[in-house]
Write a protein that holds these residues in place. Structure first.
Motif, short mmCIF file in Angstrom:
data_model
loop_
_atom_site.label_atom_id
_atom_site.label_comp_id
_atom_site.label_asym_id
_atom_site.label_seq_id
_atom_site.Cartn_x
_atom_site.Cartn_y
_atom_site.Cartn_z
N ILE A 298 0.84 -1.01 0.02
CA ILE A 298 0.07 -0.09 -0.07
C ILE A 298 0.83 1.38 -0.01
O ILE A 298 0.84 2.17 -0.65
N GLN A 299 2.01 1.44 0.77
CA GLN A 299 2.90 2.26 0.93
C GLN A 299 3.53 2.52 -0.40
O GLN A 299 3.76 3.65 -0.98
N ILE A 300 3.99 1.30 -1.03
CA ILE A 300 4.66 1.60 -2.52
C ILE A 300 3.58 2.24 -3.69
O ILE A 300 3.86 3.03 -4.05
N TRP A 301 2.45 1.78 -3.41
CA TRP A 301 1.34 2.25 -4.34
C TRP A 301 1.19 3.91 -4.21
O TRP A 301 0.97 4.63 -4.93
N ALA A 302 1.17 4.33 -3.02
CA ALA A 302 0.69 5.50 -2.43
C ALA A 302 2.07 6.52 -2.78
O ALA A 302 1.69 7.49 -3.51
N ALA A 303 3.10 5.96 -2.80
CA ALA A 303 4.22 6.70 -3.30
C ALA A 303 4.29 6.88 -4.60
O ALA A 303 4.55 7.90 -5.28
N LEU A 304 4.12 5.57 -5.39
CA LEU A 304 3.85 6.03 -6.76
C LEU A 304 2.84 6.86 -7.29
O LEU A 304 3.08 7.48 -8.26
N PHE A 305 1.64 6.75 -6.66
CA PHE A 305 0.57 7.77 -6.89
C PHE A 305 1.08 9.22 -6.57
O PHE A 305 0.69 10.35 -7.64
N SER A 306 1.75 9.48 -5.84
CA SER A 306 2.21 10.69 -5.24
C SER A 306 3.29 11.24 -6.28
O SER A 306 3.30 12.41 -6.59
N ALA A 307 4.04 10.23 -6.95
CA ALA A 307 4.92 10.70 -7.65
C ALA A 307 4.29 11.07 -9.09
O ALA A 307 4.50 12.14 -9.94
N ALA A 308 3.33 10.17 -9.63
CA ALA A 308 2.48 10.68 -10.81
C ALA A 308 1.82 11.82 -10.60
O ALA A 308 1.73 12.59 -11.54
N ILE A 309 1.39 12.14 -9.41
CA ILE A 309 0.46 13.42 -9.09
C ILE A 309 1.39 14.60 -9.26
O ILE A 309 1.48 15.70 -9.97
N LEU A 310 2.82 14.42 -8.54
CA LEU A 310 3.89 15.65 -8.74
C LEU A 310 4.00 15.77 -10.19
O LEU A 310 4.27 16.87 -10.71
N ALA A 311 4.45 14.70 -11.02
CA ALA A 311 4.68 14.69 -12.31
C ALA A 311 3.51 15.65 -13.12
O ALA A 311 3.96 16.63 -13.87
N ALA A 312 2.46 15.32 -12.90
CA ALA A 312 1.45 15.92 -13.64
C ALA A 312 1.31 17.60 -13.00
O ALA A 312 0.92 18.42 -14.08
N VAL A 313 1.37 17.86 -11.80
CA VAL A 313 1.51 19.21 -11.50
C VAL A 313 2.57 19.93 -12.28
O VAL A 313 2.48 21.04 -12.54
N LEU A 314 3.68 19.31 -12.16
CA LEU A 314 4.88 19.90 -12.49
C LEU A 314 4.79 20.15 -14.04
O LEU A 314 4.95 21.51 -14.66
N VAL A 315 4.26 19.21 -14.76
CA VAL A 315 4.07 19.51 -16.41
C VAL A 315 2.98 20.44 -16.75
O VAL A 315 3.04 21.36 -17.54
N GLY A 316 1.75 20.44 -15.79
CA GLY A 316 0.94 21.35 -15.69
C GLY A 316 1.27 22.78 -15.53
O GLY A 316 0.75 23.65 -16.21
N VAL A 317 2.39 23.07 -14.70
CA VAL A 317 2.93 24.35 -14.44
C VAL A 317 3.68 24.71 -15.66
O VAL A 317 3.47 25.73 -16.22
N ILE A 318 4.51 23.81 -16.36
CA ILE A 318 4.98 24.30 -17.47
C ILE A 318 3.95 24.59 -18.56
O ILE A 318 4.24 25.75 -19.35
#
Lengths: 333, 263
Positions: A298-318
């Motif tokens: 569960i911890q792995i998946w939560a970390a994976l999802f936060s990485a994905a959300i982070l990427a989406a936010v960063l790409v969205g900012v650009i």
């Protein structure tokens, strides 16, 4: 009276159109997300059924096929077992260490390690994903900045110098064929031995991954003006510098932002990979590694999802920067 | 007017051979031509006849492999540095990220005009091409014909005495083209500029020019130079007069004589 009855339906159709417009935009997203969740929940049943059956048997429930031990079940088809034991399907969504956690389990973990910690005033404790995301983010952004500056510098050199055009590009391409997992530990060890630790080595790995798309995109962008536009500047006896600032650089802007989006995503991957081999104690990469050591899926998946959300936010900012810049330049209608 | 004419562009025995993968291609052979101050000279001929190449040699965008060419008594390179000519290409080529007035300022910025001078020149040339009030617009907000007029304004902005135009109206429809031809003629009449104009169209060449240079391909060469007998003042309906049709006929004959369509 007649006026009122004339305007009322007009206003309601305008409102209706707005609702319909929003619905048309949201509907496809809702459909795709629902399908993904449905597949995910469905996949949880066979993935986790064996553990659920073992537990049920320990609790004294008779499971199908009767007489088979946990050992026998290990070699049976998980999908077959799931169909034979529909009563245990519910148990596959609530395990503590499932093979595949259900969406709501991941969501609960995400909330527990982010929003909930903020509410309890411990937003930056070591157990908080916000803390780990921040650690990864700082390496990502620093590496991305280094990679973008380096990538643009290389592209400018390649466009203006024949020698660099012939010599640098093959090396840049070769650098990207080396698996990052192979080279990341070496970068960290080498930098460690000369006394550079912490943020910089991770940022270097990020830069290593992110410079390449920027270089390729900017070379293409700086070369995008056609012969006619270059000839026009020649008739003004413009210098190479003037050609660069007045024509090449503005022409390259759409390419620049597109390649930065790719570079940013690559940079995040680089930072996460950089956190793995060192036994780093902080960052999303460290969180992934720790999760896999202790079987905390569960911890792995939560970390994976936060990485994905982070990427989406960063790409969205650009993307937002891109729209703002191009609009300011008058290149968007 | 022609009695006091002074030569602006003089080409003698001009040769230009391109080295290509299929072997050498003779783009210009033995081209002799004198263009006088205030002339409106059209170059007409089929593709590959060297009309654009000749214009590019005048602009020092290509360099001849033989013969002599002078522009205002200088080499083309010196003439370019002396801002002797403005060049208008087939496409307007306006920068999409600059407004119309900023586009017209582009050459002025590069040539080091002060910002007051820049504004003054922009106002003047916008008036010349009938685009007053469009300075703050972006290129995409203008029609194709207006964009090409803006590109002519850009070529006029730095007071060059020579205007070189390479099929400037080729991409526009007939009605817009007629309108722009009329405007160009009025502009030429007012400014007394020397114009070199490349075109595919016989009516366009006859309508605009004081002289028509007929060229033919493989190798690119001049086959005929026709002096126009039309008056300087030319309304659009002059194109229906017998005089006009006679000149057009001679151009057509010239093109046929030098034809390279061997089918």
């Amino acid at each position: 009276m007649t006026d009122a009855t004339m305007t009322a339906p007009a206003r309601s159709t305008g409102f209706g159109r707005a609702v319909r417009g929003t619905w048309n935009a949201v509907f496809p997203v809702v459909v795709v997300v629902s399908v993904i969740f449905a597949i995910w929940y469905a996949a949880c049943v066979p993935m986790n059924i064996k553990a659920a059956l073992d537990q049920a048997e320990r609790d004294g429930v008779i499971v199908n096929p009767a007489g088979a031990t946990a050992r026998d079940r290990r070699d049976m088809s998980a999908i077959g077992l799931a169909f034979k034991n529909p009563e245990q399907a519910g148990d596959t969504f609530v395990q503590e260490r499932p093979r595949l956690p259900a969406p709501h389990q991941v969501a609960r973990e995400l909330w527990k390690t982010t929003g909930d910690m903020v509410l309890r005033g411990k937003a930056f404790s070591k157990r908080s994903l916000l803390y780990h995301a921040w650690v990864t983010l700082s390496a990502t952004v620093l590496g991305f900045a280094m990679g973008t500056v380096g990538g643009v510098a290389l592209a400018v050199g390649i466009v203006h110098s024949r020698v660099m055009n012939m010599s640098v590009m093959p090396w840049a391409i070769a650098s990207q064929t080396i698996p990052i997992l192979a080279i990341a530990p070496m970068i960290i060890v080498v930098l460690n031995s000369i006394g550079i630790t912490g943020l910089i080595p991770k940022a270097m790995i990020s830069a290593y991954l992110s410079f390449f798309p920027v270089t390729v995109g900017m070379v293409k962008g700086l070369r995008s003006p056609d012969g006619m536009q270059l000839d026009l500047l020649k008739t003004y006896s413009a210098s190479q510098g003037e050609t660069f600032w007045k024509l090449r650089l503005p022409s390259s802007m759409p390419y620049f932002f597109t390649s930065m989006k790719i570079g940013m995503a690559a940079s995040l991957v680089g930072a996460i990979v950089g956190e793995m081999p060192t036994g780093a104690v902080a960052g999303l990469g460290a969180r992934l590694l720790a999760g896999s050591y202790y079987g905390q899926t569960i911890q792995i998946w939560a970390a994976l999802f936060s990485a994905a959300i982070l990427a989406a936010v960063l790409v969205g900012v650009i993307g937002a920067l891109q729209r703002m810049t191009l609009k300011k330049m008058g290149m968007v209608r | 007017m022609n009695t006091t004419s002074q030569p602006v562009i003089v080409a003698e025995k001009l040769d230009l051979t391109f080295q290509t993968n299929d072997g050498p291609v003779q783009a210009l052979r033995d081209v002799n031509l004198t263009i006088n101050k205030g002339d409106f000279v059209s170059f007409i001929g089929p593709s590959g006849c060297g009309k654009t190449t000749f214009l590019r040699v005048v602009a020092a965008l290509e360099h001849p492999t033989g013969g002599q060419i002078s522009v205002n008594g200088m080499t083309p390179d010196e003439a370019r540095r002396a801002r002797a000519y403005g060049y208008v290409f087939q496409a307007a080529g306006l920068y999409p990220w600059r407004t119309i007035e900023k586009n017209i300022m582009l050459p002025l910025e590069i040539m080091g005009y002060s910002s007051d001078e820049q504004a003054e020149h922009v106002d003047r040339v916008l008036k010349m091409v009938d685009l007053e009030g469009f300075g703050k617009k972006y290129p995409w907000q203008l029609s194709g014909g207006m964009q090409q007029r803006a590109s002519i304004a850009r070529a006029l902005a730095f007071d060059a005495g020579i205007l070189l135009m390479d099929e400037p109206f080729g991409a526009l429809d007939e009605i817009v083209r007629d309108h722009l031809n009329e405007q160009l003629l009025a502009l030429w009449d007012r400014t007394g500029m020397t114009v070199g104009f490349v075109t595919h169209s016989i009516p366009e060449a006859v309508y605009l020019s004081t002289r028509i240079v007929v060229m033919s391909p493989r190798p690119g060469r001049i086959t005929d130079v026709i002096e126009s007998t039309l008056p300087r003042e030319r309304p659009l309906d002059i194109r229906d007069t017998p005089e006009f049709l006679e000149i057009a006929h001679r151009v057509r004959e010239g093109l046929r004589a030098g034809h390279a369509y061997d089918d």
